[in-house]
Motif scaffolding. Sequence first.
Motif, PDB file in Angstrom:
ATOM      1  N   UNK A  60       0.818  -1.424   0.049  1.00 43.39           N
ATOM      2  CA  UNK A  60       0.027  -0.021  -0.076  1.00 43.39           C
ATOM      3  C   UNK A  60       0.981   1.230  -0.051  1.00 43.39           C
ATOM      4  N   UNK A  61       1.981   1.111   0.723  1.00 41.92           N
ATOM      5  CA  UNK A  61       2.956   2.282   0.807  1.00 41.92           C
ATOM      6  C   UNK A  61       3.569   2.659  -0.734  1.00 41.92           C
ATOM      7  N   UNK A  62       4.006   1.436  -1.375  1.00 44.24           N
ATOM      8  CA  UNK A  62       4.458   1.763  -2.621  1.00 44.24           C
ATOM      9  C   UNK A  62       3.430   2.190  -3.674  1.00 44.24           C
ATOM     10  N   UNK A  63       2.182   1.491  -3.659  1.00 40.14           N
ATOM     11  CA  UNK A  63       1.255   2.183  -4.454  1.00 40.14           C
ATOM     12  C   UNK A  63       0.836   3.700  -4.316  1.00 40.14           C
ATOM     13  N   UNK A  64       0.803   4.014  -2.771  1.00 41.11           N
ATOM     14  CA  UNK A  64       0.444   5.319  -2.571  1.00 41.11           C
ATOM     15  C   UNK A  64       1.560   6.456  -3.086  1.00 41.11           C
ATOM     16  N   UNK A  65       3.069   5.899  -2.958  1.00 43.80           N
ATOM     17  CA  UNK A  65       4.181   6.633  -3.500  1.00 43.80           C
ATOM     18  C   UNK A  65       4.099   6.661  -4.966  1.00 43.80           C
TER      19      UNK A  65
END
Length: 326
Positions: free
Chosen positions: A262-267
């Motif tokens: 989720x962090x990767x997608x948000x980034x």
Amino acid sequence: MKALVIGGAGYIGSHMVKTLQRAGHEVAVFDNFSTGHREAIEDVKIYEGDLQAAAEIDPVLSGYRPDLVLHFAARSLVAESMVDPALYHANNTCGVMTLLDGMRRHKLDRLVFSSTAAVYGFPQQRRIDESHPTAPINTYGWSKLFCESMISDYCRAYGLRAAVLRYFNASGADPSGTIGEAHEPETHLIPNVLRAAVGRADKVTVFGKDHDTRDGYCVRDYIHVNDLADAHLLAYDALNRADQPDFQLYNLGNGQGFSVIEVLRAAEAVVGRTIPMELADRRAGDPPVLVAGAGKARSILGWTPKIPELHRIIATAWRWHQEQRY
Ligand SMILES: NC(=O)c1ccc[n+]([C@@H]2O[C@H](COP(=O)([O-])OP(=O)(O)OC[C@H]3O[C@@H](n4cnc5c(N)ncnc54)[C@H](O)[C@@H]3O)[C@@H](O)[C@H]2O)c1
Ligand SMILES: O=c1ccn([C@@H]2O[C@H](COP(=O)(O)OP(=O)(O)O[C@H]3O[C@H](CO)[C@@H](O)[C@H](O)[C@H]3O)[C@@H](O)[C@H]2O)c(=O)[nH]1
């Protein structure tokens, strides 16, 4: 107020310095620059020294005579702490002992200390509040728990008033873009993701998809570094309140967990492009989920994070990473 920021040239310490300056306080920094950066602090009195040496910190305590000592200086790499525990006990644990003795000798009685969610070990409940048992699973966490215990003893016996702040995952950067996270090596997720986005790394390595979580990836509670800094100022107010105990303990997080993916997608949404990643085995010692119950800081300190949304946190870090100055 006169503040002495020990470890003020580091990632969180330098944001603390800026927050103190913006609030109009007088600030000095004590740092050995082992992991900190001179470029991260300006318009501030700098004392270069090692906290492990009483001969180096003592004259600063007696000469500068701060109203408040804020202690950020530590080694904080979990893996390193397992292969070189002596470094952690010497720097983190003995460093605090030296500081506490110096403060006692020079009759300085206000301290805010950076602790960590790593003191809790494997979580036993969905949200970790301050009543959760402490059971560190690495030497870094133990070194911080020993520090907390010493601080509590000095409060009980010698008139110290201290706040211990257990941070969850510090993240983001000052919105000005002038200071930010610059560790070498960098082990933290968000800067590693953004390094891959900006081309300073080929890809980000994701540690494990087989954790006991909703999507198999590790879940963490990311809290903006300036929101952490704000909590320190509020903790100082609480140390001056007669209705609060000498030793105070607060968890600091947003109370919301995000998985690595989720962090990767948000980034990716923030930077507007796909970020290359590879999947690797789990990293030793990573608990599957760490999410804060931070209601105590909200109710007693009146702390309300100003940048709680993950995409805004990442956007501030992205601004820093695009033109990283040090
Ligand atoms: N970064 C996080 O997510 C996180 C989470 C929980 C707790 N913490 C704690 O917050 C504090 C700050 O973390 P950070 O990420 O800013 O680390 P950092 O490495 O960026 O900063 C630490 C600073 O302390 C200085 N220092 C270290 N040992 C010293 C010594 N013996 N004498 C003088 N100066 C010394 C370093 O040069 C550096 O400027 C640490 O105590 C860490 O354990 C950090
Ligand atoms: O390149 C990376 C870096 C991290 N991760 C994962 O991302 C998550 C977060 O890792 P990281 O950013 O390294 O933070 P933590 O290991 O959770 O530790 C931070 O947060 C803790 C409190 O929650 C503090 O105790 C520590 O000092 C601080 O480093 C973990 O699941 C890691 O396995 C990756 O997949 N790839």
